[in-house]
Enzyme design. Sequence first.
Site, PDB file in Angstrom:
ATOM      1  N   ASP A  96     -11.485  -8.034  -8.650  1.00  0.00           N
ATOM      2  CA  ASP A  96     -10.593  -6.448  -9.178  1.00  0.00           C
ATOM      3  C   ASP A  96     -11.829  -5.204  -9.983  1.00  0.00           C
ATOM      4  O   ASP A  96     -11.524  -4.863  -9.361  1.00  0.00           O
ATOM      5  CB  ASP A  96      -9.788  -6.928 -10.041  1.00  0.00           C
ATOM      6  CG  ASP A  96      -8.470  -7.816  -8.919  1.00  0.00           C
ATOM      7  OD1 ASP A  96      -8.491  -7.170  -7.409  1.00  0.00           O
ATOM      8  OD2 ASP A  96      -8.387  -8.118  -9.266  1.00  0.00           O
ATOM      9  N   ASP A 122      -6.534  -7.820 -11.529  1.00  0.00           N
ATOM     10  CA  ASP A 122      -5.641  -8.140 -12.656  1.00  0.00           C
ATOM     11  C   ASP A 122      -7.787  -9.165 -12.887  1.00  0.00           C
ATOM     12  O   ASP A 122      -7.629  -9.967 -14.188  1.00  0.00           O
ATOM     13  CB  ASP A 122      -4.713  -8.657 -12.676  1.00  0.00           C
ATOM     14  CG  ASP A 122      -4.757 -10.239 -11.512  1.00  0.00           C
ATOM     15  OD1 ASP A 122      -5.176 -10.472 -10.939  1.00  0.00           O
ATOM     16  OD2 ASP A 122      -3.695 -10.615 -11.856  1.00  0.00           O
ATOM     17  N   ASP A 140      -3.044  -4.534  -5.830  1.00  0.00           N
ATOM     18  CA  ASP A 140      -2.573  -5.947  -5.868  1.00  0.00           C
ATOM     19  C   ASP A 140      -1.215  -6.459  -5.384  1.00  0.00           C
ATOM     20  O   ASP A 140      -0.321  -5.493  -6.139  1.00  0.00           O
ATOM     21  CB  ASP A 140      -3.643  -6.663  -6.438  1.00  0.00           C
ATOM     22  CG  ASP A 140      -3.597  -8.188  -6.410  1.00  0.00           C
ATOM     23  OD1 ASP A 140      -3.736  -8.574  -6.360  1.00  0.00           O
ATOM     24  OD2 ASP A 140      -3.931  -8.556  -7.856  1.00  0.00           O
TER      25      ASP A 140
END
Length: 1054
Positions: A732, A728, A380
Site C-alpha cells: 500500500d 497497512d 482497503d
Amino acid sequence: MGEETRGLANGEAPPISQPFPAWARDVNECEEFFKVSAIKGLDRDEVLERRKIYGSNELEKHSGPSIWALVLDQFNDTLVRILLVAAVVSFILAWYDGEEKGDKGITAFVEPLVIFLILIVNAIVGVWQESNAEKALEALKEIQSDQATVRRNGELIANLPAKELVPGDIVELRAGDKVPADMRVLRLVSSTVRVEQGSLTGESDAINKTHHKIELDDVEIQGKECMVFAGTTVVNGSCLCMVTSTGMNTEIGKVHSQIHEASLSDDDTPLKKKLNEFGEVLTAIIGVICALVWVINVKYFLTWDYVEGWPRNFKFSFEKCTYYFEIAVALAVAAIPEGLPAVITTCLALGTRKMAQKNALIRKLPSVETLGCTTVICSDKTGTLTTNQMSVASLVAIGRWADVARRFRVDGTTYDPQDGCIHDWPLGDMDANLRMIAKIASICNDASVTQSGHQFIASGMSTEAALKVLVAKMGLPAGIYVPHVQPNEVLSCCQYWSSVDHRVATLEFDRTRKSMGVIVKPKSGRNLLLVKGAVESLLERSTHIQLLDGSVVMLDETSRKLILDELLDMTSNALRCLGFAYKTDLSEFADYDGEFHPAHKLLLDPSNYASIESNLIFAGLAGLRDPPREGVDKAIEDCRAAGIRIMVITGDNKDTAEAICREIGVFEPNEDIKSKSLTGKEFMSLPNKKEYLNQRGGLLFSRAEPKHKQEIVRLLKEDGEIVAMTGDGVNDAPALRLADIGVAMGIAGTEVAKEASDMVLADDNFSTIVSAVAEGRSIYNNMKAFIRYMISSNIGEVVSIFLTAAMGIPEGLIPVQLLWVNLVTDGPPATALGFNPPDRDVMKKPPRRSDDSLISPWILFRYLVVGLYVGAATVGIFVIWYTQESFLGINLTQDGHTLVTYSQLSDWARCPSWTDFRPTNFTAGPNKVFSFESDPCEYFKSGKIKATTLSLSVLVAIEMFNSLNALSEDSSLLVTPPWVNPWLLLAMSVSFSLHALILYVPFLASIFSVVPLSLNECLLVLVIAAPVLLLDELLKLFARLATAGSSRSRPKQD
C-alpha cells in the site's frame, strides 16, 4: 520476480529486459534457464559474473534533496518572497537612517529582524516536514532479510549475507526465515509450506506454497503460488528455492521505486494553492498601490521649472524620496498578513490534538486541512472495513435424523470469547454431536489466543484461532470443571478437550487433500482420528454421519445433499467453510503412541495421509468470515450524506469482498454490481478508466496489486478529486505516498506504510477516518474565518497608509507598529477563531470544490467596505488630534498640544518655509515633555507620537471588534453571540493587555514609538472603533436578505 532475462547461455547472464515467467515453468525448465543444478548450486566464478551484471541484492539508496535545496524551496512562495524583499529593503533603510543620524541601535532593526525571524521559523518547519519524506524508503529496507542459507558448489553455506545473492542461487528456507529475494520454489522439504505475505499482497491469511507451476504467464502476485517474495516470512514448513530476482527487480524493489516516484510528485495542499493564488493577486495590488503612492507624492521629492513651455531645472530630494520609499515598504508590510503562517500552524496543531483524541494521529500538519475537502476515500478492506480477526458466523450440526440439520448463528467480531454468543444454543447438557465438533475444532488446531490488557491476540492461522474462540463460546459439557487454569488463559474449554484426548500425531495440511488431521489418545479406549478441512473434500472421504445423540448412520445421497445445500448457502454469503469429521477404526494406528511405534514410518510420507483420512464420519461444518467493524456501516452512510465516494481496493478475492461491501452499505443489498466490481487486472484493461471511476456510487476493486492502487489514485487526482487512501501493508505504501491523504493502520500497519502516510489510525477503524474528515471540515471553516479576519485587517492597514500618502499628512503608522499588530495583537483572536464550534450539518454538505474561492467577490467587497472604515478611522483620529479641540464632547487638548488647520497638516512638508509657526511643548505620559523650540517642524515628526499612538490604538480596537464579526460569515451577533467561543473573548483580553503593555512600559514604548494614553483618549479610541460592529451587521443583513430572495425566486425541484 523472475524477470532477470533470456537464458544464461555460455556462462553469461543475459540483460534484464526479457521477462522470464518462472512461476509458469516447471522446475527443470527453471534450472535450465538459469543454468544451475538444485543439487550443486552456482560455483564461485558464476556468482562473480552474475554479480557484475545484476549488482548486489539491495534496494537502491535514492539521494534526497540536500538541506540547502529544501531551505531554498521554502522561499518558493509568493507571500514569503514579498516578505523577504520587504525585510531586505527595511534593513537597508534602517542602516541608511542609522548612518545619517549616527544611531545604529537595535531598535532601528526591530522590523527587519522580526520579518527575518518569521521567515527562518517558517523555513525550519518546512524543512523538517519535507525531510521526513524519504523515511518510508528507509523503513522498507528494514523488512529485508540480512542472511540466507545458500547452496553453492555442492556445499551448504549458512548465514551468507543476503546482499550477496544472485539470480540462480539455491536457497533453503525454514519456518521463521525472512525470504531474502524473489524465488521459485523447487521442492517442499516438509509436507506443507505457508508464507505470510499479506503485507505485500493484502491477503489476510498465510498462503500455502507449492512447487507445481502455474498455467498462466500473466497472473497477479496472489496467484503465483510457487513463488516466494523478498521481505515475506515463512510461518510453517521448509523448502528449497531458486533465486529469480534480486534487489530492485524484486516485488519489494518495485514497491521501493513506486514510493520514490510518488514522493517526487507531491502536490501542494488545496489551502496552500489558494494562498499562493492570493499571494500573486496581493503582489499585483501592492505594486499598483506603491506606484500610485509614488505618483501622488512625486511632487514632494521631484520638482522642476517650466522654461518656454518645457520642464527645466529639475530638483531631486533624496531624503524625501527615501521617506516615500519607506511608506511603500510600510504598505508592503501592511498588506502582508505576516502572522498568517504562525496562526495556520497553530490552528493545524490544535486540530491534530483534537484528532488524536479521536484516534487519528496526524504525521503532517497540512493533512488536517486537506482532510476537510476529501472527495474520495479509497479504502482497503481487511483490517480497515473489517476487523482482520476471523470469527465463526454460522455453525451447522446434524439433527436427530440424517436429513435434518441444525443451524446456529454465532455473534462476535473479535477473538474475545465474551464478544457475542451462539443463538438457539441447546439448554442443559451439550449433545454428543456438538461435543465431537468442539473436540475436533479444539484439538485439530495449532492456533492460540491470549489476552494482553484489553486486547485478545491470536497466534497461528486466524481461521484456527476463530475455531478455538467458537469452542470457548460453546462452553463445557454439563458438570465439567477445569482446574488449574492460568489467569491469562482465555480458552479453558480448549484446555479441557486437550486434557481429555492427548494429541500424539499430526497429519499436516496439504493442497491435495485439503485437510488436516490429528491422532489423539483418549484417557481410556482406542485412538481417534480428528479431521478438519474443505467440506467437499471431507464429504468425498466420508462414509458415515454422526447424529445428535452420537449414533452413526450411513452417509446417503439425501444427507450428502443436505450438507452441500448448507455449504452453498454459507458460501453465497461469502463465508469460508470448514468441515469436521472423525474416524474410530484406525487399524494400525489404533494404539499409536509415538515415533517408536511400528506404524510411525507411514506418517513420514505425506502421500499416505489421504488413505489414513478415509472412511470418515462427518460431524458438521462452520462458516467463518472476517467481520465488518462495528460502526462502519454508519460511517459509510455519513460519507454518502457528505458527498464523499467510497472505493474499496483489496487484495482479497472478489466474492468475499462483494459480500462485505453489500453488508456495510458500499452497495445496496440487491444492487446489480457487475459494472461496479472489477478485479485490478480487469480495471487495467479498460479502454476508458477515468470514465469508469467517475460513475456515481461505490466501487470495488479486488485482487488488486500495488500498481493498480497507484493507477486508481493517479487517475482520480488528475480528475481533480481529493483522495484519501488507506492501507497497512508494504504493497500500500506507493499509493499512500501518492494520495492527497495517506492513511495507515496503527495496529496492523507495517512501518513502511506508516512512514509513507500522512495520518495513522490508532484503532485501525474506518469510522475514525470519517470523524477526522468531519474535524478537518470544521477546522477549514474556522481557518477561513481567521484568514478572512486577518486579510480584512490588512486591507484596513493598506487603506490607512494609502490615505495618509494621498492626503499628504505625516505617516500615521510605522512598519514596526504594523508588524506588532499583524503578528502579536491579531494573533490571539485569529487563533481563537480556530476554536469556533463546528456546524451541526458539517457532514451533510458536499465537499468543497478544489477551486472553491477562499474569498468570494461578496466577502471581498464586504471587507473592502470594512477596510475603508478602518483606514478612515485610523487616519481620522490622527487628523482629529492635530486639528480638533474636542470630538463628540471628549476633550483632546489636556496635554497642551498645539492645534493646526487641516491645510497645514496636509502641507506639512513645506513647514520649513513657514515663518510664524511656533508649536507649544506638550506632555505625553506622566513625565515626558516634547519640546519644539529648536525645530518647530519636529512637531510633525517626533511630535506626531501621540497622534500615531491614537491611530495604532484605534486600529487594534477595531480589529478586536472585527474578530467578533468573524464568528460567523452571515449570522448576526444576536444569533451567534461572542460567548459561543469563550476562547475568543479571552484572546481579545490578551490582545488588549499586550497593547496596554507597549503603551505603559517605557522600554517597549520607546521601541514601538508610542506614548501612554489618558482616560479621555482611550474613550475616544473606543467611540471611533465600535461602529465597525454595526457596519458589518448591516452588510450581513444585506447578505441574508439577498440569499433569502434568491431562494424564493429559485424554481422548486420536482
